[in-house]
Design a protein around this motif. Structure first.
Motif, short mmCIF file in Angstrom:
data_model
loop_
_atom_site.label_atom_id
_atom_site.label_comp_id
_atom_site.label_asym_id
_atom_site.label_seq_id
_atom_site.Cartn_x
_atom_site.Cartn_y
_atom_site.Cartn_z
N ASP A 712 15.69 -5.55 82.25
CA ASP A 712 15.64 -4.09 82.13
C ASP A 712 17.00 -3.54 81.73
OD1 ASP A 712 12.95 -4.08 83.07
OD2 ASP A 712 13.70 -4.26 85.12
N LEU A 713 18.05 -4.21 82.20
CA LEU A 713 19.42 -3.77 81.93
C LEU A 713 20.25 -4.99 81.56
CD1 LEU A 713 21.74 -1.61 82.08
CD2 LEU A 713 22.03 -2.32 84.48
N LEU A 714 21.05 -4.87 80.51
CA LEU A 714 21.96 -5.94 80.11
C LEU A 714 23.39 -5.47 80.30
CD1 LEU A 714 22.56 -8.70 78.73
CD2 LEU A 714 22.54 -7.47 76.54
N VAL A 715 24.17 -6.27 81.02
CA VAL A 715 25.62 -6.08 81.15
C VAL A 715 26.26 -7.33 80.58
CG1 VAL A 715 27.54 -5.67 82.72
CG2 VAL A 715 25.28 -4.73 83.25
N THR A 716 27.11 -7.17 79.57
CA THR A 716 27.65 -8.35 78.90
C THR A 716 29.11 -8.18 78.52
OG1 THR A 716 27.48 -9.73 76.91
CG2 THR A 716 26.72 -7.47 76.70
N ASP A 717 29.86 -9.25 78.68
CA ASP A 717 31.20 -9.28 78.11
C ASP A 717 31.11 -9.15 76.60
OD1 ASP A 717 32.46 -9.58 80.53
OD2 ASP A 717 32.79 -11.75 80.33
N LEU A 718 32.10 -8.52 76.02
CA LEU A 718 32.14 -8.40 74.57
C LEU A 718 32.20 -9.78 73.93
CD1 LEU A 718 32.42 -6.26 72.22
CD2 LEU A 718 34.87 -6.80 72.29
N ALA A 719 31.47 -9.94 72.82
CA ALA A 719 31.46 -11.19 72.05
C ALA A 719 31.38 -10.81 70.58
CB ALA A 719 30.26 -12.04 72.46
N PRO A 720 31.62 -11.74 69.66
CA PRO A 720 31.38 -11.44 68.25
C PRO A 720 30.01 -10.83 68.06
CG PRO A 720 32.47 -13.56 68.47
CD PRO A 720 32.15 -13.11 69.86
N VAL A 721 29.87 -9.96 67.07
CA VAL A 721 28.69 -9.10 67.01
C VAL A 721 27.40 -9.87 66.87
CG1 VAL A 721 28.81 -8.75 64.50
CG2 VAL A 721 27.78 -6.99 65.97
N ASP A 722 27.39 -11.01 66.15
CA ASP A 722 26.14 -11.77 66.04
C ASP A 722 25.70 -12.32 67.39
OD1 ASP A 722 28.49 -13.28 65.81
OD2 ASP A 722 27.44 -14.96 64.83
N LEU A 723 26.68 -12.75 68.19
CA LEU A 723 26.34 -13.25 69.52
C LEU A 723 25.99 -12.11 70.47
CD1 LEU A 723 29.04 -16.04 69.84
CD2 LEU A 723 26.73 -16.18 68.90
N LEU A 724 26.64 -10.98 70.30
CA LEU A 724 26.29 -9.81 71.09
C LEU A 724 24.84 -9.41 70.84
CD1 LEU A 724 27.57 -7.84 73.11
CD2 LEU A 724 28.25 -6.41 71.17
N LEU A 725 24.43 -9.47 69.59
CA LEU A 725 23.05 -9.15 69.25
C LEU A 725 22.08 -10.18 69.82
CD1 LEU A 725 23.67 -7.99 65.60
CD2 LEU A 725 22.71 -6.56 67.42
N GLN A 726 22.50 -11.44 69.86
CA GLN A 726 21.66 -12.45 70.51
C GLN A 726 21.44 -12.09 71.98
OE1 GLN A 726 20.13 -15.34 69.58
NE2 GLN A 726 20.64 -15.14 67.43
N ARG A 727 22.48 -11.65 72.64
CA ARG A 727 22.36 -11.27 74.04
C ARG A 727 21.46 -10.05 74.20
NH1 ARG A 727 28.71 -12.22 76.05
NH2 ARG A 727 28.87 -14.33 75.17
N ILE A 728 21.60 -9.11 73.29
CA ILE A 728 20.75 -7.92 73.35
C ILE A 728 19.28 -8.30 73.21
CG2 ILE A 728 20.16 -5.81 72.06
CD1 ILE A 728 23.15 -5.43 71.56
N GLY A 729 19.03 -9.42 72.53
CA GLY A 729 17.65 -9.89 72.38
C GLY A 729 16.99 -10.28 73.68
N ARG A 730 17.73 -10.37 74.79
CA ARG A 730 17.13 -10.65 76.11
C ARG A 730 16.76 -9.36 76.85
NH1 ARG A 730 16.55 -14.99 73.73
NH2 ARG A 730 18.39 -15.13 72.43
N SER A 731 17.01 -8.21 76.23
CA SER A 731 16.76 -6.92 76.87
C SER A 731 15.48 -6.30 76.30
CB SER A 731 17.95 -5.98 76.64
OG SER A 731 17.68 -4.70 77.14
N HIS A 732 14.58 -5.86 77.18
CA HIS A 732 13.33 -5.21 76.77
C HIS A 732 12.62 -6.04 75.70
CE1 HIS A 732 13.83 -1.05 78.67
NE2 HIS A 732 14.87 -1.77 79.08
#
Length: 992
Positions: A712-732
């Motif tokens: 429901d909520l993602l809290v993530t350390d900053l990463a290169p944008v492609d990896l950040l988007l991968q992490r966002i893919g675990r949200s909703h």
């Protein structure tokens, strides 16, 4: 006895009846004549042709041999002639009993001249063939590509210079007097037994490209190893009993006993309704796009599929692989995943897909990674097999032995070779056990494993031909290719070059592929397909939307030139389609943290990390007040452990806080991964549990790819944008999930940065150490733009996922400064120069281990391919470090000493010396953990297997980390412990 080779010419039959190929000790108690072993190997090659080789491989061999129907005989001859070099004094002197018989037959030598001048029989065979095939009328071009296959059949390809015997032996290594007569008689007799009129008859009609040569080399090794199995190929010491028909009978029985099998063989065209039949659902537009692209390719080529997480790329890729296999004669599939953890669920998915094609195919799938015995599905398949007996699955050398390097100074248990004392047969319900041996896994028709398997096939290591032969004749599918860093990418691109030259269809999958990386991958494949040293796909169009597919293939080869000629310029097909779900507007927030300067005191750094963890814990307490499930991704194990330790003090209710990272014991990690997937994975799948009212999962980068959870909520350390988007893919991620009202819209809180204001930001050292400052600066600029836009209404207030993914990834790797705030640009430029210099050095480090050296990619033969090769032993355990950059790490098995008694990590007792009953082996191995690189040096110096493990096939190379009753110990300058919840921890020892 010593002789200069003079005297009367002995009887040919007597000489052939004396030359031995396998000693009595290595052939079931009776020596095996050399002619017998050559015929055995040729007969095995016929079995491989009939029941193993892909249709595409058979077509290539027919082309090489001169036309339809000629390839089978040529292949049998090529495999059988591999040990011709044993017909030399250099080899025949090695077994005293056999040497005496050879001497009595009139074939003599000077021990004084050759005793200290070894000459390997593989190189001797190449030398003899260069001499004798030339005399038989073979052209130099044909001989030039064939001799390295013989010279390299023990794992390495020497140069032409290296196959020559030393002149100091004065001809005695090769043989004087009647030796040349005996050698040519052996070659002539062997050739005639196979049905050829003379030695000139099997000469190939053409010269295959180098990838095809490498494929054939691996198949020769496979045939040799099977024919060296003394259970099925016992010694034949009477020349009158040595016939090709007898060898065929032995090979037939061996093939059946070993349970060898091919993949799906020749496939009928895949029908349009196949997607519905295989997966029980109609294809989405993006899946139809991928499948149709595969249908439109006129020759084998490369498909690059780019689609968001959850779009169904894998199913589209599997059906595309089925189509490509049917069209181009591939007999199986290799599916490469980024990690062991992601390989496990893919293994089940591939088996289910194959079961929809043929109910017998799921049993032919191998799982290929170092922790596969912890996969329940794999264990069930191989139950009752001999996988644990590593001594049964090696290679063969002069005496049938090929022991690998032993880091602890102990030789292999028992035989340790490829002539097993009791030959493996079919696994209980899984692949033939023969495929389970070291270096053989990729030869299994269907394989799911880590991408490392392909990367290792692109290294200049021993027996690399076996790995590459396992990929050729298949369709290769690689998932999450964006995850390959610049170092790994060198091996990936090298592998694609070889696969392109071999005409292997390849499907690459990614959710976040930078444009430059896409072009590099396509260029590498086409460079191989076009047999070019370098090739740049300048004409490759950019996709016009997302999801997209990019197809590239060489123009169709002229009729009759399959695998033997260069091909014309390539063709491209680039399309996009609508996604299956609407965009999600993902809001970005920043939770800044204090980042001390680089040379701050350790106390200051510790205080800053503690404050950062408290800040995240406070945020979670506020956001989850009404319940909800949060995923927190940290860029280091230490940051994840610190946060988890703080959270478990605040959330007392058992099961609300979970921790997942790479320093957990393998059993703990597997159990936790499975539990998280059951709690946060898709509803309705087998084993799924009700979604918890509140849950916090703290994880490292393990959670950013191929991890199907919904937060429901993602809290993530900053990463290169492609990896950040991968992490966002675990949200909703999943539809139909009930969420608390305050978390109804997708939201990402970015941590691991001090600020994204007008001044250049700073990042924790752990983040910069992993990713570099420059990619983090570019990612931070994109985050800043979204946050500032939401504050003043001047720009996008959220990232639109998935449609904006290509735009964001392109901006994150755009070399221009347009997306950077003006005040950041000077700092960013300096960071860019450092980053590019580092990336260039990493690429150069990889270049030294690539299968081909720069400037040698247009070579026409395999001669000298292994010159200056690294990782000479080539074993799986010793070459993994080659394809992964960074400091080497060590895996250990954790055991606990309590009251003088050793226990497994789970608490089950062992003996004082560590003896492990069979029923405890799995439990013991479940305590395997990888140490951080800071402990590698100390581990190599201080840790060894327990005394009882040296005689155990599975444990003899496994160092033990022995903890005291408090589950701690000193290792080098660190204190190390294993906490039941936190996993492995380390602290610098304090004085006193």
């Amino acid at each position: 006895m010593s002789d200069d080779g003079g005297g009367a010419t002995p009887d040919i039959e007597e000489m052939l009846g004396a030359l031995w190929g396998k000693s009595a000790e290595r052939a079931g108690g009776r020596k095996n004549l050399l002619l017998s072993h050559l015929l055995d190997t040729a007969a095995v090659a016929e079995r491989m042709w009939d029941g193993f080789l892909a249709p595409s491989t058979r077509l290539v061999l027919d082309d090489i041999a001169g036309g339809p129907g000629k390839g089978r005989g040529f292949f049998a001859w090529l495999c059988g002639v591999h040990d011709y070099g044993k017909a030399t004094p250099a080899f025949q002197r090695m077994w005293p009993e056999g040497a005496e018989a050879v001497r009595k037959a009139g074939l003599t030598w000077s021990d004084h001249l050759i005793s200290r001048k070894p000459w390997r029989h593989d190189r001797a065979g190449a030398h003899l063939l260069c001499r004798d095939l030339s005399e038989a009328g073979w052209t130099e071009e044909r001989i030039d590509w064939l001799w390295p296959l013989v010279a390299g059949h023990h794992g390495r390809f020497p140069s032409r210079r290296d196959i020559k015997p030393t002149s100091r032996a004065k001809g005695h290594l090769v043989g004087l007097g009647p030796w040349p007569v005996a050698q040519r008689a052996l070659l002539t007799r062997f050739t005639a037994e196979l049905g050829f009129e003379d030695v000139a008859t099997p000469a190939p009609a053409g010269m295959p490209n180098r990838a095809v040569q490498l494929h054939l080399s691996g198949l020769i090794v496979m045939a040799d190893w099977i024919a060296s199995d003394e259970k099925h190929f016992g010694g034949v010491d009477d020349l009158r009993a040595v016939t090709f028909e007898a060898a065929r009978g032995r090979a037939e029985k061996a093939w059946s006993a070993l349970g060898m099998h091919r993949g799906w063989g020749s496939r009928a065209p895949v029908e349009p309704e196949a997607f519905q039949d295989r997966f029980g659902q109609a294809p989405r537009p993006s899946q139809t796009m991928v499948v149709e692209a595969a249908r439109r390719m006129t020759v084998p080529g490369l498909l690059v599929v780019e689609a968001p997480m959850g779009e169904g790329k894998t199913k589209a890729a599997l059906l595309a692989a089925e189509i490509l296999a049917a069209r181009f004669g591939a007999d199986g599939v290799f599916v490469g995943m980024p990690t062991q953890a992601t390989s496990d669920p893919m293994f089940g998915q591939v088996r289910e897909w194959l079961g929809g094609i043929d109910e017998e195919l799921p049993s032919r799938v191998a799982l290929l990674h170092g922790k596969r015995m912890f996969n329940p599905e794999w264990r069930a398949l191989v139950e009752g097999s001999e996988e644990s007996d590593a001594s049964r699955f090696g290679g063969v050398d002069e005496y049938g032995e090929c022991p690998e390097d032993d880091p602890y100074g102990f030789g292999p248990e028992d035989r340790g070779d490829g002539t097993p004392s009791s030959s493996p047969g079919a696994g209980a319900r899984g692949p033939a056990e023969w495929f389970l041996g070291a270096k053989r896994g990729l030869l299994c028709p269907f394989v799911v494993g880590t991408i490392d398997q392909l990367l290792l096939a692109a290294t200049r290591t021993k027996h690399v031909m076996l790995r590459m032969a396992g990929l050729m004749g298949k369709v290769v599918v690689l998932d999450e290719v964006h995850a390959a860093d610049v170092y790994m990418s060198q091996f990936l691109m090298e592998g694609l070059r070889w696969l392109g030259q071999a005409g292997v269809p390849v499907v690459l999958l990614s959710a976040t592929l930078p444009p430059r990386q896409r072009q590099d991958l396509v260029s590498s494949y086409l460079a191989g397909a076009l047999s070019r040293e370098e090739y740049t796909a300048d004409g490759l169009p950019e996709p016009g939307g997302y999801p997209s597919v990019t197809a590239a293939w060489p123009s169709a080869r002229p009729e009759g030139t399959r695998g033997t000629e260069e091909v014309p310029e390539p063709r491209y097909l680039v399309e996009h389609s609508a996604g299956w779900r609407a965009d999600l507007p993902v809001a970005l927030d920043l939770l800044p943290e204090a980042v001390p300067p680089p040379h701050a005191r350790r106390e200051d750094r510790e205080a800053a990390e503690e404050a950062a963890a408290r800040s995240v814990a406070d945020l979670l307490e506020r956001e989850l007040v009404d319940g909800g499930c949060a995923l927190v991704i940290r860029n280091s194990v230490a940051r994840a452990q610190r946060l988890h330790e703080l959270l478990r003090g605040r959330y007392r209710e058992k099961g609300e806080v979970h921790l997942l990272h790479g320093r957990l014991a393998v059993r703990d990690r597997a159990d936790r991964t499975g539990e998280c997937l059951r709690l946060l994975g898709p509803a309705g799948v087998e084993g799924a549990k009700p979604r918890p009212r509140r849950m916090i999962l703290v994880a490292t980068q393990l959670a950013e790819q191929s991890f199907d959870v919904d937060a429901d909520l993602l809290v993530t350390d900053l990463a290169p944008v492609d990896l950040l988007l991968q992490r966002i893919g675990r949200s909703h991620r999943h539809a139909g999930v009930r969420r608390p009202a305050r978390l109804a819209a997708p939201r990402v809180v970015v941590t691991g940065v001090d600020a994204v204001g007008s001044e250049p930001p700073r990042f924790p050292g752990a983040s910069e150490g992993v990713y570099g400052r420059y990619p983090l600066l570019r990612s931070a600029a994109l985050v800043r733009r979204a946050i500032e836009g939401s504050r003043d209404g001047s720009g996008d207030t959220a990232w639109r996922v998935p449609s904006q993914v290509p735009e964001l990834v392109a901006a994150g790797y755009d070399p221009s400064d347009d997306s950077l705030p003006p005040a950041w640009r000077e700092v960013a430029e300096a960071a860019r120069r450092r980053w590019e210099d580092t990336e260039r050095k990493r690429a150069d480090r990889a270049a030294g281990s690539l299968l081909t050296r720069r400037g040698d990619r247009e070579g026409s033969t395999l001669a000298g391919l292994h010159v200056a090769g690294r990782a000479e032993s080539g074993g799986d355990a010793t070459v993994e470090w080659l394809v992964r950059d960074g400091d080497p790490t060590v895996e250990v098995i954790v055991v606990v000493r309590e009251g003088g008694v050793l226990h497994t990590l789970s608490g089950r007792a062992l003996s004082v010396n560590g003896d492990v009953p069979d029923e405890l082996l799995e439990d013991l191995l479940g305590g395997t953990v990888r140490l951080p690189s800071s402990l590698t040096e100390a581990a190599m110096e201080e840790l060894r297997p327990l005394p009882a493990w040296f005689g155990h096939a599975r444990l003899r190379y496994c160092p033990a980390l022995v903890l005291d009753h408090g589950r701690g110990t000193a290792l080098g300058k660190y204190e190390v412990d294993y906490d039941e919840e936190l996993g492995l921890r380390q602290r610098v020892l304090t004085a006193g």
